[in-house]
Design an enzyme around this catalytic site. Structure first.
Site, PDB file in Angstrom:
ATOM      1  N   ASP A  66       0.854  -1.201   0.000  1.00 54.35           N
ATOM      2  CA  ASP A  66       0.000   0.000   0.000  1.00 54.35           C
ATOM      3  C   ASP A  66       0.881   1.239   0.000  1.00 54.35           C
ATOM      4  O   ASP A  66       1.010   1.922   1.012  1.00 54.35           O
ATOM      5  CB  ASP A  66      -0.916  -0.040   1.232  1.00 54.35           C
ATOM      6  CG  ASP A  66      -2.001   1.022   1.168  1.00 54.35           C
ATOM      7  OD1 ASP A  66      -2.176   1.636   0.094  1.00 54.35           O
ATOM      8  OD2 ASP A  66      -2.676   1.234   2.188  1.00 54.35           O
ATOM      9  N   LYS A  68       0.691   3.769  -2.468  1.00 54.75           N
ATOM     10  CA  LYS A  68       0.001   4.916  -3.078  1.00 54.75           C
ATOM     11  C   LYS A  68       0.937   5.790  -3.919  1.00 54.75           C
ATOM     12  O   LYS A  68       1.158   6.964  -3.619  1.00 54.75           O
ATOM     13  CB  LYS A  68      -0.692   5.754  -1.995  1.00 54.75           C
ATOM     14  CG  LYS A  68      -1.773   4.969  -1.244  1.00 54.75           C
ATOM     15  CD  LYS A  68      -2.569   5.853  -0.325  1.00 54.75           C
ATOM     16  CE  LYS A  68      -3.689   5.123   0.387  1.00 54.75           C
ATOM     17  NZ  LYS A  68      -3.228   4.162   1.409  1.00 54.75           N
ATOM     18  N   ASP A  71       3.675  10.012  -9.377  1.00 56.24           N
ATOM     19  CA  ASP A  71       4.854  10.763  -9.823  1.00 56.24           C
ATOM     20  C   ASP A  71       4.762  10.837 -11.342  1.00 56.24           C
ATOM     21  O   ASP A  71       3.746  10.433 -11.931  1.00 56.24           O
ATOM     22  CB  ASP A  71       6.144  10.034  -9.358  1.00 56.24           C
ATOM     23  CG  ASP A  71       7.315  10.991  -9.176  1.00 56.24           C
ATOM     24  OD1 ASP A  71       7.585  11.785 -10.106  1.00 56.24           O
ATOM     25  OD2 ASP A  71       7.969  10.942  -8.122  1.00 56.24           O
ATOM     26  N   ILE A  72       5.821  11.309 -11.997  1.00 53.85           N
ATOM     27  CA  ILE A  72       5.799  11.286 -13.464  1.00 53.85           C
ATOM     28  C   ILE A  72       5.776   9.822 -13.917  1.00 53.85           C
ATOM     29  O   ILE A  72       6.233   8.928 -13.190  1.00 53.85           O
ATOM     30  CB  ILE A  72       7.010  12.032 -14.085  1.00 53.85           C
ATOM     31  CG1 ILE A  72       8.334  11.405 -13.636  1.00 53.85           C
ATOM     32  CG2 ILE A  72       6.951  13.517 -13.741  1.00 53.85           C
ATOM     33  CD1 ILE A  72       9.530  11.925 -14.421  1.00 53.85           C
ATOM     34  N   ASN A  74       7.360   7.867 -15.957  1.00 53.01           N
ATOM     35  CA  ASN A  74       8.573   7.044 -16.000  1.00 53.01           C
ATOM     36  C   ASN A  74       8.969   6.576 -14.593  1.00 53.01           C
ATOM     37  O   ASN A  74       9.325   5.408 -14.392  1.00 53.01           O
ATOM     38  CB  ASN A  74       9.713   7.850 -16.638  1.00 53.01           C
ATOM     39  CG  ASN A  74      10.973   7.029 -16.766  1.00 53.01           C
ATOM     40  OD1 ASN A  74      10.978   5.998 -17.433  1.00 53.01           O
ATOM     41  ND2 ASN A  74      12.032   7.445 -16.087  1.00 53.01           N
ATOM     42  N   ARG A 211      -6.735  -2.896  13.013  1.00 54.71           N
ATOM     43  CA  ARG A 211      -6.830  -2.992  14.469  1.00 54.71           C
ATOM     44  C   ARG A 211      -7.720  -4.097  15.031  1.00 54.71           C
ATOM     45  O   ARG A 211      -7.362  -4.695  16.043  1.00 54.71           O
ATOM     46  CB  ARG A 211      -7.212  -1.612  15.041  1.00 54.71           C
ATOM     47  CG  ARG A 211      -6.045  -0.647  14.942  1.00 54.71           C
ATOM     48  CD  ARG A 211      -6.461   0.786  15.051  1.00 54.71           C
ATOM     49  NE  ARG A 211      -7.157   1.239  13.847  1.00 54.71           N
ATOM     50  CZ  ARG A 211      -7.572   2.475  13.645  1.00 54.71           C
ATOM     51  NH1 ARG A 211      -7.382   3.390  14.581  1.00 54.71           N
ATOM     52  NH2 ARG A 211      -8.178   2.813  12.527  1.00 54.71           N
TER      53      ARG A 211
HETATM   54  O1  C5P Z   1      -7.069  -0.499  11.786  1.00 57.29           O
HETATM   55  P1  C5P Z   1      -7.984  -0.383  10.585  1.00 57.29           P
HETATM   56  O2  C5P Z   1      -8.820  -1.626  10.337  1.00 57.29           O
HETATM   57  O3  C5P Z   1      -8.810   0.881  10.600  1.00 57.29           O
HETATM   58  O4  C5P Z   1      -6.955  -0.283   9.367  1.00 57.29           O
HETATM   59  C1  C5P Z   1      -7.359  -0.088   8.060  1.00 57.29           C
HETATM   60  C2  C5P Z   1      -6.184  -0.073   7.148  1.00 57.29           C
HETATM   61  O5  C5P Z   1      -6.642   0.357   5.877  1.00 57.29           O
HETATM   62  C3  C5P Z   1      -5.065   0.897   7.533  1.00 57.29           C
HETATM   63  O6  C5P Z   1      -3.829   0.325   7.114  1.00 57.29           O
HETATM   64  C4  C5P Z   1      -5.380   2.149   6.747  1.00 57.29           C
HETATM   65  O7  C5P Z   1      -4.246   2.892   6.393  1.00 57.29           O
HETATM   66  C5  C5P Z   1      -6.002   1.557   5.492  1.00 57.29           C
HETATM   67  N1  C5P Z   1      -6.907   2.453   4.786  1.00 57.29           N
HETATM   68  C6  C5P Z   1      -8.021   3.025   5.360  1.00 57.29           C
HETATM   69  N2  C5P Z   1      -8.821   3.846   4.629  1.00 57.29           N
HETATM   70  C7  C5P Z   1      -8.546   4.102   3.365  1.00 57.29           C
HETATM   71  C8  C5P Z   1      -7.438   3.511   2.767  1.00 57.29           C
HETATM   72  C9  C5P Z   1      -6.625   2.676   3.517  1.00 57.29           C
HETATM   73  O8  C5P Z   1      -8.306   2.796   6.522  1.00 57.29           O
HETATM   74  N3  C5P Z   1      -9.354   4.859   2.679  1.00 57.29           N
END
Ligand code: C5P
Length: 235
Positions: A66, A68, A71-72, A74, A211
């Site tokens: 993850d 994300k 950038d350009i 290339n 979590r």
């Molecule tokens: O602890 P929890 O279940 O909230 O974690 C969700 C995971 O999904 C985290 O790693 C968080 O960065 C990611 N995430 C999110 N919402 C988004 C994109 C990614 O909670 N829109």
């Protein structure tokens, strides 16, 4: 593979949101065969977690990187090639057309590109402040359509957006949803949450859970319960 054919256990993606590789390894050992798919993001990736992608992949697990990217073209392409070599299954990019096009062209045979349409922490005011003259809803839909046209493999979206995005993109697009909370678990900072069963019923292909598993007193049991809930809502 059609979503209904993806095994329930593979549809749970556990977010390894921990500060270092040692903590990640301890959690992976505790979770054992209850978890097939892990997500590694900025926190662990930038703390020495990149080799863990290769390690998990060689032990038969799948990894969602993850990162994300944006950038350009290339630079995106070169980054995507490197992540593909690590053996990741999913990699996120921001849903800008140039970025998505470069990522799709560079992904190779086994890496799938997921686009993040609009970050879920953004509301209309945040978009306006960033210079966009569109609502979040309109921009999410426009970017989902662009992703579909450019051959992106999947979208990260909230469970509430799943039905609408499915209608826009069709059956092949992988819809991956965070913000999942089993009934009775703490919501934390997530605002738009759904239970695993409801998210699957809404049409999500993969659920990203952090979590509720990572902070559970028995993480393996928590993961197994989520897999059972996914299984029950697909059979
Ligand atoms: O602890 P929890 O279940 O909230 O974690 C969700 C995971 O999904 C985290 O790693 C968080 O960065 C990611 N995430 C999110 N919402 C988004 C994109 C990614 O909670 N829109």
């Amino acid at each position: 593979m059609k979503p209904s054919l993806i095994p329930a256990r593979e549809r749970l993606i556990v977010a390894l949101d921990v500060p270092d590789v040692e903590a990640a390894r301890a959690m992976i050992a505790r979770l054992g065969d209850s978890v097939e798919f892990y997500k590694i993001g900025y926190q662990l990736g930038y703390a020495g977690g990149l080799p863990l992608i290769r390690e998990l992949a060689s032990s038969g697990k799948k990894v969602f990187a993850d990162f994300k990217l944006h950038d350009i073209g290339n630079t995106v392409a070169k980054g995507v090639e490197s992540v593909a070599k690590l053996g990741a299954t999913f990699l996120t990019v921001h849903a800008y057309p140039q970025t998505m096009k470069a990522a799709v062209e560079a992904r190779g045979a086994s890496l799938q590109i997921l686009a993040v349409t609009v970050l879920t922490s953004y509301d209309n005011d945040d978009l306006h402040a960033a210079g966009f003259r569109m609502s979040v809803t309109d921009l999410v839909e426009a970017r989902a359509m662009q992703a579909q046209t450019l051959g992106v493999d999947g979208l990260v979206c909230s469970a509430e957006e799943v039905a609408k995005l499915r209608a826009v993109t069709g059956a092949q697009m992988r819809l991956v949803t965070p913000g999942i909370r089993p009934a009775g678990s703490a919501t934390g900072d997530q605002k738009r949450i759904m239970t695993p069963a409801k998210a699957i019923a809404a049409g999500a292909d993969y659920l990203v859970v952090g979590r509720p598993v990572m902070e559970a007193s028995d993480p393996k049991h928590a993961a197994e319960q989520i897999v059972a809930e996914i299984e029950a809502s697909t059979s």
